[in-house]
Design a protein around this motif. Structure first.
Motif, short mmCIF file in Angstrom:
data_model
loop_
_atom_site.label_atom_id
_atom_site.label_comp_id
_atom_site.label_asym_id
_atom_site.label_seq_id
_atom_site.Cartn_x
_atom_site.Cartn_y
_atom_site.Cartn_z
N ASP A 1 0.85 -1.18 0.00
CA ASP A 1 0.00 0.00 0.00
C ASP A 1 0.89 1.23 0.00
O ASP A 1 1.86 1.30 0.76
N ARG B 1 3.51 0.16 2.87
CA ARG B 1 3.18 -0.78 3.93
C ARG B 1 2.54 -2.02 3.33
O ARG B 1 1.91 -1.97 2.28
N ARG B 2 2.66 -3.10 4.08
CA ARG B 2 1.93 -4.33 3.77
C ARG B 2 1.38 -4.85 5.09
O ARG B 2 2.14 -5.04 6.04
N ALA B 3 0.07 -5.04 5.11
CA ALA B 3 -0.61 -5.51 6.31
C ALA B 3 -0.23 -4.67 7.53
O ALA B 3 0.00 -5.19 8.62
N GLY B 4 -0.13 -3.37 7.32
CA GLY B 4 0.13 -2.45 8.42
C GLY B 4 1.60 -2.30 8.80
O GLY B 4 1.93 -1.47 9.64
N ARG B 5 2.46 -3.09 8.22
CA ARG B 5 3.90 -3.01 8.53
C ARG B 5 4.60 -2.15 7.48
O ARG B 5 4.47 -2.40 6.27
N HIS C 1 4.96 1.48 11.62
CA HIS C 1 3.97 0.40 11.53
C HIS C 1 2.62 0.90 12.01
O HIS C 1 2.53 1.65 12.97
N ARG C 2 1.55 0.42 11.37
CA ARG C 2 0.18 0.79 11.80
C ARG C 2 -0.73 -0.40 11.75
O ARG C 2 -0.67 -1.23 10.96
#
Length: 116
Positions: A66, A81-85, A115-116
């Motif tokens: 993303d 990011r990917r999966a919030g990381r 990270h989110r």
């Protein structure tokens, strides 16, 4: 003349197309990209130079991630990011309507706060 934040938004839009020529059009012909991976993830060890090489670098970071425009060091930058990381935080320097330098942080130890 577009401001630096507008140029970053144009770069993000170009990256979302995934098209190298579209990305390169936002970059200065003599743009330089430097990556900080901390030796923990694959990344170019030497600076990349030229719109073609830097467009290739940006395209290589995009698949499956993303892309968001966020404040990076107080200016608009890109966060992947990917999966919030967070996988990459990208700061850019702009002159007039083009990106002249790209700073890519890939070092996982430096990305924890993103990270989110």
């Amino acid at each position: 003349m577009p401001g630096p934040d507008e140029v970053v938004h144009r770069l993000a839009a170009a990256c979302r197309t995934g098209d190298a020529e579209t990305i390169a059009a936002v970059l200065s012909p003599d743009v330089v990209a430097v990556c900080d991976s901390g030796g923990r993830v694959p990344a170019p060890l030497l600076p990349l130079r030229g719109a073609g090489e830097v467009a290739w670098l940006l395209r290589s970071l995009l698949p499956g991630n993303d892309l968001a425009v966020q404040s990076v060091n107080g200016r608009a930058g890109l966060v992947l990011r990917r999966a919030g990381r967070a996988l990459a935080v990208i700061a850019v320097t702009c002159v007039q309507s083009q990106v002249t330098a790209v700073w890519v942080v890939l070092n996982p130890a430096k990305l924890r706060a993103w990270h989110r």
